[in-house]
Design a protein around this motif. Sequence first.
Motif, PDB file in Angstrom:
ATOM      1  N   LEU A   6      -8.673   2.018  -3.644  1.00  0.00           N
ATOM      2  CA  LEU A   6      -7.533   1.165  -3.351  1.00  0.00           C
ATOM      3  C   LEU A   6      -6.223   1.923  -3.534  1.00  0.00           C
ATOM      4  N   ILE A   7      -6.146   2.752  -4.598  1.00  0.00           N
ATOM      5  CA  ILE A   7      -4.944   3.543  -4.835  1.00  0.00           C
ATOM      6  C   ILE A   7      -4.669   4.471  -3.658  1.00  0.00           C
ATOM      7  N   LYS A   8      -5.740   5.072  -3.103  1.00  0.00           N
ATOM      8  CA  LYS A   8      -5.585   5.977  -1.969  1.00  0.00           C
ATOM      9  C   LYS A   8      -5.017   5.257  -0.753  1.00  0.00           C
ATOM     10  N   LYS A   9      -5.289   3.951  -0.637  1.00  0.00           N
ATOM     11  CA  LYS A   9      -4.851   3.188   0.519  1.00  0.00           C
ATOM     12  C   LYS A   9      -3.443   2.618   0.352  1.00  0.00           C
ATOM     13  N   LEU A  10      -2.910   2.690  -0.869  1.00  0.00           N
ATOM     14  CA  LEU A  10      -1.556   2.190  -1.083  1.00  0.00           C
ATOM     15  C   LEU A  10      -0.559   3.047  -0.310  1.00  0.00           C
ATOM     16  N   THR A  11       0.323   2.431   0.413  1.00  0.00           N
ATOM     17  CA  THR A  11       1.333   3.170   1.163  1.00  0.00           C
ATOM     18  C   THR A  11       2.504   3.518   0.267  1.00  0.00           C
ATOM     19  N   ILE A  12       3.310   4.483   0.713  1.00  0.00           N
ATOM     20  CA  ILE A  12       4.515   4.857  -0.031  1.00  0.00           C
ATOM     21  C   ILE A  12       5.421   3.636  -0.198  1.00  0.00           C
ATOM     22  N   THR A  13       5.504   2.813   0.854  1.00  0.00           N
ATOM     23  CA  THR A  13       6.360   1.628   0.793  1.00  0.00           C
ATOM     24  C   THR A  13       5.895   0.663  -0.288  1.00  0.00           C
ATOM     25  N   THR A  14       4.578   0.471  -0.398  1.00  0.00           N
ATOM     26  CA  THR A  14       4.027  -0.445  -1.402  1.00  0.00           C
ATOM     27  C   THR A  14       4.324   0.045  -2.802  1.00  0.00           C
ATOM     28  N   ILE A  15       4.144   1.342  -3.033  1.00  0.00           N
ATOM     29  CA  ILE A  15       4.391   1.914  -4.362  1.00  0.00           C
ATOM     30  C   ILE A  15       5.859   1.763  -4.739  1.00  0.00           C
ATOM     31  N   LEU A  16       6.768   2.099  -3.779  1.00  0.00           N
ATOM     32  CA  LEU A  16       8.189   1.983  -4.080  1.00  0.00           C
ATOM     33  C   LEU A  16       8.593   0.548  -4.327  1.00  0.00           C
ATOM     34  N   ALA A  17       7.966  -0.387  -3.611  1.00  0.00           N
ATOM     35  CA  ALA A  17       8.279  -1.802  -3.815  1.00  0.00           C
ATOM     36  C   ALA A  17       7.842  -2.248  -5.200  1.00  0.00           C
ATOM     37  N   ALA A  18       6.684  -1.745  -5.638  1.00  0.00           N
ATOM     38  CA  ALA A  18       6.197  -2.116  -6.976  1.00  0.00           C
ATOM     39  C   ALA A  18       7.101  -1.562  -8.052  1.00  0.00           C
ATOM     40  N   ILE A  19       7.548  -0.303  -7.872  1.00  0.00           N
ATOM     41  CA  ILE A  19       8.405   0.328  -8.871  1.00  0.00           C
ATOM     42  C   ILE A  19       9.755  -0.374  -8.965  1.00  0.00           C
ATOM     43  N   SER A  20      10.275  -0.830  -7.819  1.00  0.00           N
ATOM     44  CA  SER A  20      11.601  -1.440  -7.826  1.00  0.00           C
ATOM     45  C   SER A  20      11.571  -2.924  -8.135  1.00  0.00           C
ATOM     46  N   SER A  21      10.383  -3.513  -8.293  1.00  0.00           N
ATOM     47  CA  SER A  21      10.303  -4.942  -8.575  1.00  0.00           C
ATOM     48  C   SER A  21      10.859  -5.249  -9.952  1.00  0.00           C
ATOM     49  N   SER A  22      11.413  -6.449 -10.098  1.00  0.00           N
ATOM     50  CA  SER A  22      12.035  -6.833 -11.365  1.00  0.00           C
ATOM     51  C   SER A  22      11.013  -6.941 -12.473  1.00  0.00           C
ATOM     52  N   ALA A  23       9.784  -7.231 -12.120  1.00  0.00           N
ATOM     53  CA  ALA A  23       8.741  -7.380 -13.144  1.00  0.00           C
ATOM     54  C   ALA A  23       8.152  -6.041 -13.561  1.00  0.00           C
ATOM     55  N   ASN A  24       8.487  -4.959 -12.831  1.00  0.00           N
ATOM     56  CA  ASN A  24       7.930  -3.641 -13.118  1.00  0.00           C
ATOM     57  C   ASN A  24       6.405  -3.685 -13.151  1.00  0.00           C
ATOM     58  N   ALA A  25       5.814  -4.401 -12.206  1.00  0.00           N
ATOM     59  CA  ALA A  25       4.365  -4.588 -12.221  1.00  0.00           C
ATOM     60  C   ALA A  25       3.825  -4.604 -10.804  1.00  0.00           C
ATOM     61  N   THR A  26       2.551  -4.240 -10.690  1.00  0.00           N
ATOM     62  CA  THR A  26       1.831  -4.359  -9.438  1.00  0.00           C
ATOM     63  C   THR A  26       0.375  -4.646  -9.760  1.00  0.00           C
ATOM     64  N   TYR A  27      -0.423  -4.974  -8.741  1.00  0.00           N
ATOM     65  CA  TYR A  27      -1.834  -5.289  -8.946  1.00  0.00           C
ATOM     66  C   TYR A  27      -2.715  -4.286  -8.219  1.00  0.00           C
ATOM     67  N   LEU A  28      -3.746  -3.819  -8.915  1.00  0.00           N
ATOM     68  CA  LEU A  28      -4.776  -2.987  -8.323  1.00  0.00           C
ATOM     69  C   LEU A  28      -6.086  -3.745  -8.477  1.00  0.00           C
ATOM     70  N   GLU A  29      -6.551  -4.351  -7.386  1.00  0.00           N
ATOM     71  CA  GLU A  29      -7.701  -5.257  -7.431  1.00  0.00           C
ATOM     72  C   GLU A  29      -7.457  -6.358  -8.452  1.00  0.00           C
ATOM     73  N   ASN A  30      -8.252  -6.416  -9.510  1.00  0.00           N
ATOM     74  CA  ASN A  30      -8.100  -7.490 -10.493  1.00  0.00           C
ATOM     75  C   ASN A  30      -7.342  -7.023 -11.737  1.00  0.00           C
ATOM     76  N   THR A  31      -6.591  -5.940 -11.635  1.00  0.00           N
ATOM     77  CA  THR A  31      -5.861  -5.391 -12.771  1.00  0.00           C
ATOM     78  C   THR A  31      -4.361  -5.390 -12.497  1.00  0.00           C
ATOM     79  N   GLN A  32      -3.622  -5.994 -13.428  1.00  0.00           N
ATOM     80  CA  GLN A  32      -2.167  -5.934 -13.360  1.00  0.00           C
ATOM     81  C   GLN A  32      -1.697  -4.688 -14.112  1.00  0.00           C
ATOM     82  N   VAL A  33      -0.864  -3.886 -13.474  1.00  0.00           N
ATOM     83  CA  VAL A  33      -0.347  -2.655 -14.061  1.00  0.00           C
ATOM     84  C   VAL A  33       1.163  -2.807 -14.247  1.00  0.00           C
ATOM     85  N   LYS A  34       1.643  -2.572 -15.474  1.00  0.00           N
ATOM     86  CA  LYS A  34       3.062  -2.723 -15.767  1.00  0.00           C
ATOM     87  C   LYS A  34       3.585  -1.494 -16.499  1.00  0.00           C
ATOM     88  N   TYR A  35       4.867  -1.250 -16.332  1.00  0.00           N
ATOM     89  CA  TYR A  35       5.514  -0.201 -17.106  1.00  0.00           C
ATOM     90  C   TYR A  35       6.842  -0.744 -17.629  1.00  0.00           C
TER      91      TYR A  35
END
Length: 390
Positions: A6-35
């Motif tokens: 799934l990580i390999k299929k993430l586009t640059i746009t998706t990654i940048l959107a996750a990083i810039s989100s106010s929640a500082n979080a994204t989902y990889l399948e059933n896992t929420q990842v936050k920084y």
Amino acid sequence: MTNIKLIKKLTITTILAAISSSANATYLENTQVKYGGYIKLDTIWSDYSDSSEDGSVYDGLGRDFYVPSTTPVGSGVNNPDAVFDMHARQSRFNFSTLSKLDSGKSIKTKIELDFIVSPGGNERVSNSHAPRIRQAFITYDGWLFGQAWSNFQNVSVLPETLDFVGPAEGTIFVRQSQIRYTTGGISLSIENPESTVTVNKSRIETDDASLPDFNAKYTHKSEWGHIAVAGLIRQLTYKAQGIDTDETAYGVSLSGRINVGKNNFKFMLNQGSGLGRYVGLNIAHGGVLTSNNNIEAIDSTSGFLAYQHNWSTQIRSTFLYSFIEIENDINLLNLTGDPTQSSISYSANLLYSPEKKLTFGIEFKHANREVESGLEGDLNRLQFSAKYSF
């Protein structure tokens, strides 16, 4: 599909959107990842009433943040010039995950790094301070496994200060590896043991206890705030030079927060025999090796009281008093040298947040340390900080 695919299929746009989100979080399948974390600049002006033993200006860890045991004491004859420091070493970063398991339960992980109290580059060129692990743990079904704040400590009552710790001599302050179980307001923990014992006037750190440190805490929460009571029992040991001895140490801590409208009081009171490294950033050792090759635990009483006042939605202040009193056995002073008898500090700050996560502040701290011989020393410190949390 696995997380790797799934990580390999993430586009640059998706990654940048996750990083810039106010929640500082994204989902990889059933896992929420936050920084998260923050960047913080500290500028510190320190004026000591006495110099170091060699007559020079004190230079050490206590210049980065307030460490009570490092306040020089003396006759006051050699009054050194004030010193100025700047650093960004308190800046930190954390990464956490939350995963839903097939059983319907959740498992969480967290790892956190910062750069303070670590070796690294010099101030001449690079200031390349090495990162260090603050916390690294797993939580599952009420259990915690890993390195985290000690269960004996109530982290939520630490007041908002520019100084790294704040009420340094008056608070329980320990992070270490542990196994903890929490149900409701009760939490029980076994934690990594370590003893600090005075031997021939020197501090010896011993790591040869046969049992872990045990502690328990009960927290009661209400609309008015919360209150917590914690207890600790542990083993002080010294095994060297043909000596094999140990002593039981214990301590209790009462702490809480009381809300007063938009403002609050925070407090902590600790008492124990052999608390040692658990309180005051190890300003007192856990025990003393006597001439009979036994360990005598050192008693202490410590605590703090802090009041935070919100002047407006953007401006606030914290007023803080912190203390520790150490009951050294005067009959053992020939074995222990001239240990600290007491330390107190007062501080007040003014914090301004033009944006929710951006804070500028100024803080003044006055501290005094006295040793058993009656010698004492003062510290006056003015600190400015800029901090942005993300």
